[in-house]
Design a protein around this motif. Structure first.
Motif, PDB file in Angstrom:
ATOM      1  N   THR A   2      19.589   5.622 -48.397  1.00  0.00           N
ATOM      2  CA  THR A   2      19.393   5.361 -46.982  1.00  0.00           C
ATOM      3  C   THR A   2      18.139   6.091 -46.517  1.00  0.00           C
ATOM      4  O   THR A   2      17.748   7.123 -47.054  1.00  0.00           O
ATOM      5  N   TYR A   3      17.543   5.510 -45.506  1.00  0.00           N
ATOM      6  CA  TYR A   3      16.311   6.057 -44.960  1.00  0.00           C
ATOM      7  C   TYR A   3      16.488   6.216 -43.464  1.00  0.00           C
ATOM      8  O   TYR A   3      17.104   5.372 -42.814  1.00  0.00           O
ATOM      9  N   GLU A   4      15.944   7.282 -42.934  1.00  0.00           N
ATOM     10  CA  GLU A   4      15.959   7.507 -41.489  1.00  0.00           C
ATOM     11  C   GLU A   4      14.648   6.962 -40.938  1.00  0.00           C
ATOM     12  O   GLU A   4      13.590   7.551 -41.153  1.00  0.00           O
ATOM     13  N   ALA A   5      14.722   5.830 -40.280  1.00  0.00           N
ATOM     14  CA  ALA A   5      13.524   5.203 -39.747  1.00  0.00           C
ATOM     15  C   ALA A   5      13.850   4.584 -38.401  1.00  0.00           C
ATOM     16  O   ALA A   5      14.958   4.091 -38.186  1.00  0.00           O
ATOM     17  N   ALA A   6      12.885   4.604 -37.506  1.00  0.00           N
ATOM     18  CA  ALA A   6      13.061   3.998 -36.183  1.00  0.00           C
ATOM     19  C   ALA A   6      12.414   2.622 -36.102  1.00  0.00           C
ATOM     20  O   ALA A   6      12.728   1.847 -35.208  1.00  0.00           O
ATOM     21  N   THR A   7      11.514   2.328 -37.050  1.00  0.00           N
ATOM     22  CA  THR A   7      10.803   1.041 -37.040  1.00  0.00           C
ATOM     23  C   THR A   7      10.752   0.485 -38.466  1.00  0.00           C
ATOM     24  O   THR A   7      10.869   1.252 -39.437  1.00  0.00           O
ATOM     25  N   PRO A   8      10.535  -0.817 -38.595  1.00  0.00           N
ATOM     26  CA  PRO A   8      10.361  -1.382 -39.937  1.00  0.00           C
ATOM     27  C   PRO A   8       9.203  -0.731 -40.706  1.00  0.00           C
ATOM     28  O   PRO A   8       9.312  -0.499 -41.909  1.00  0.00           O
ATOM     29  N   GLU A   9       8.146  -0.411 -40.017  1.00  0.00           N
ATOM     30  CA  GLU A   9       6.998   0.229 -40.671  1.00  0.00           C
ATOM     31  C   GLU A   9       7.392   1.599 -41.239  1.00  0.00           C
ATOM     32  O   GLU A   9       6.981   1.957 -42.355  1.00  0.00           O
ATOM     33  N   GLU A  10       8.163   2.365 -40.473  1.00  0.00           N
ATOM     34  CA  GLU A  10       8.623   3.671 -40.958  1.00  0.00           C
ATOM     35  C   GLU A  10       9.542   3.502 -42.166  1.00  0.00           C
ATOM     36  O   GLU A  10       9.488   4.294 -43.110  1.00  0.00           O
ATOM     37  N   TYR A  11      10.392   2.486 -42.131  1.00  0.00           N
ATOM     38  CA  TYR A  11      11.296   2.223 -43.255  1.00  0.00           C
ATOM     39  C   TYR A  11      10.475   1.951 -44.521  1.00  0.00           C
ATOM     40  O   TYR A  11      10.702   2.570 -45.566  1.00  0.00           O
ATOM     41  N   ILE A  12       9.539   1.044 -44.419  1.00  0.00           N
ATOM     42  CA  ILE A  12       8.731   0.673 -45.586  1.00  0.00           C
ATOM     43  C   ILE A  12       7.910   1.861 -46.087  1.00  0.00           C
ATOM     44  O   ILE A  12       7.749   2.051 -47.296  1.00  0.00           O
ATOM     45  N   ALA A  13       7.439   2.698 -45.188  1.00  0.00           N
ATOM     46  CA  ALA A  13       6.654   3.869 -45.586  1.00  0.00           C
ATOM     47  C   ALA A  13       7.472   4.845 -46.440  1.00  0.00           C
ATOM     48  O   ALA A  13       6.910   5.578 -47.259  1.00  0.00           O
ATOM     49  N   GLN A  14       8.790   4.835 -46.275  1.00  0.00           N
ATOM     50  CA  GLN A  14       9.650   5.790 -46.987  1.00  0.00           C
ATOM     51  C   GLN A  14      10.147   5.302 -48.347  1.00  0.00           C
ATOM     52  O   GLN A  14      10.595   6.114 -49.157  1.00  0.00           O
ATOM     53  N   ILE A  15      10.090   4.009 -48.593  1.00  0.00           N
ATOM     54  CA  ILE A  15      10.647   3.504 -49.854  1.00  0.00           C
ATOM     55  C   ILE A  15       9.678   3.787 -51.004  1.00  0.00           C
ATOM     56  O   ILE A  15       8.498   4.057 -50.774  1.00  0.00           O
ATOM     57  N   PRO A  16      10.161   3.724 -52.241  1.00  0.00           N
ATOM     58  CA  PRO A  16       9.273   3.997 -53.380  1.00  0.00           C
ATOM     59  C   PRO A  16       8.034   3.095 -53.378  1.00  0.00           C
ATOM     60  O   PRO A  16       8.101   1.923 -53.007  1.00  0.00           O
ATOM     61  N   GLU A  17       6.939   3.666 -53.795  1.00  0.00           N
ATOM     62  CA  GLU A  17       5.636   2.988 -53.756  1.00  0.00           C
ATOM     63  C   GLU A  17       5.665   1.613 -54.423  1.00  0.00           C
ATOM     64  O   GLU A  17       5.108   0.651 -53.901  1.00  0.00           O
ATOM     65  N   GLU A  18       6.342   1.513 -55.570  1.00  0.00           N
ATOM     66  CA  GLU A  18       6.363   0.250 -56.316  1.00  0.00           C
ATOM     67  C   GLU A  18       7.155  -0.852 -55.613  1.00  0.00           C
ATOM     68  O   GLU A  18       7.098  -2.008 -56.010  1.00  0.00           O
ATOM     69  N   ARG A  19       7.842  -0.507 -54.536  1.00  0.00           N
ATOM     70  CA  ARG A  19       8.615  -1.505 -53.791  1.00  0.00           C
ATOM     71  C   ARG A  19       7.982  -1.893 -52.458  1.00  0.00           C
ATOM     72  O   ARG A  19       8.403  -2.877 -51.860  1.00  0.00           O
ATOM     73  N   LYS A  20       7.038  -1.142 -52.001  1.00  0.00           N
ATOM     74  CA  LYS A  20       6.482  -1.364 -50.655  1.00  0.00           C
ATOM     75  C   LYS A  20       5.919  -2.776 -50.479  1.00  0.00           C
ATOM     76  O   LYS A  20       6.245  -3.453 -49.508  1.00  0.00           O
ATOM     77  N   ALA A  21       5.088  -3.229 -51.390  1.00  0.00           N
ATOM     78  CA  ALA A  21       4.470  -4.555 -51.255  1.00  0.00           C
ATOM     79  C   ALA A  21       5.532  -5.650 -51.336  1.00  0.00           C
ATOM     80  O   ALA A  21       5.452  -6.664 -50.625  1.00  0.00           O
ATOM     81  N   ILE A  22       6.536  -5.446 -52.164  1.00  0.00           N
ATOM     82  CA  ILE A  22       7.597  -6.446 -52.326  1.00  0.00           C
ATOM     83  C   ILE A  22       8.438  -6.543 -51.061  1.00  0.00           C
ATOM     84  O   ILE A  22       8.721  -7.637 -50.563  1.00  0.00           O
ATOM     85  N   VAL A  23       8.839  -5.407 -50.503  1.00  0.00           N
ATOM     86  CA  VAL A  23       9.633  -5.413 -49.267  1.00  0.00           C
ATOM     87  C   VAL A  23       8.801  -5.967 -48.114  1.00  0.00           C
ATOM     88  O   VAL A  23       9.303  -6.725 -47.291  1.00  0.00           O
TER      89      VAL A  23
END
Length: 152
Positions: A2-23
């Motif tokens: 789980t990630y603590e994020a207030a916006t979709p951009e914050e969520y994506i910023a927290q996920i592993p690097e190799e998943r960012k472009a895919i998400v």
């Protein structure tokens, strides 16, 4: 995970690097294809697509402060998951998706009631997800949701 994020951009910023472009590609696919009326934000600590209170003031029956959920995307430990309430609530949509999936992927469908798990994240069938997004309007989702909730 789980990630603590207030916006979709914050969520994506927290996920592993190799998943960012895919998400992000999944996010764009959903946003470009969902019918008008759904909104994007964070709900249940995931990317969320829901019916806003401005359209459906009653909100979600489990917690009326929450907007009516429809779809979510989550980066989990071993997969990227797509949650689609319409697949769970409308058998014809479920049947369509299960029938179409093999036409878009050589992988076996890994699916729960509303959760589609993509363990091979480089093989997400974006075209199929795009088409799935077009299959239910906000008004149809509200009607299905209310008919199910009022039965209880």
């Amino acid at each position: 995970m789980t990630y603590e994020a207030a916006t979709p951009e914050e969520y994506i910023a927290q996920i592993p690097e190799e998943r960012k472009a895919i998400v992000e590609k999944l996010r764009v696919t959903i946003k470009d294809n969902l019918p008008k009326g759904f909104e994007e934000g964070i709900n249940y600590k995931m990317l969320g697509y829901y019916v806003p209170h401005s359209k459906y003031p009653d909100g979600y029956h489990c917690n009326p402060k929450d907007p009516l959920p429809f779809m979510n995307v989550a980066s989990q430990k071993n997969s990227i998951n797509l949650y689609h309430s319409g697949i769970y609530a409308k058998k014809e949509l479920y049947d369509w998706f299960v029938n179409e999936y093999p036409k878009h992927s050589k992988r076996k469908l890994d699916m729960g009631k509303s959760c589609i798990r993509f363990k091979k994240i480089e093989e997400i069938p974006y075209d199929l997800i795009a088409e799935l997004c077009t299959k239910m309007t906000v008004d149809e989702w509200i009607e299905i949701y209310e008919s199910a909730v009022k039965k209880k």
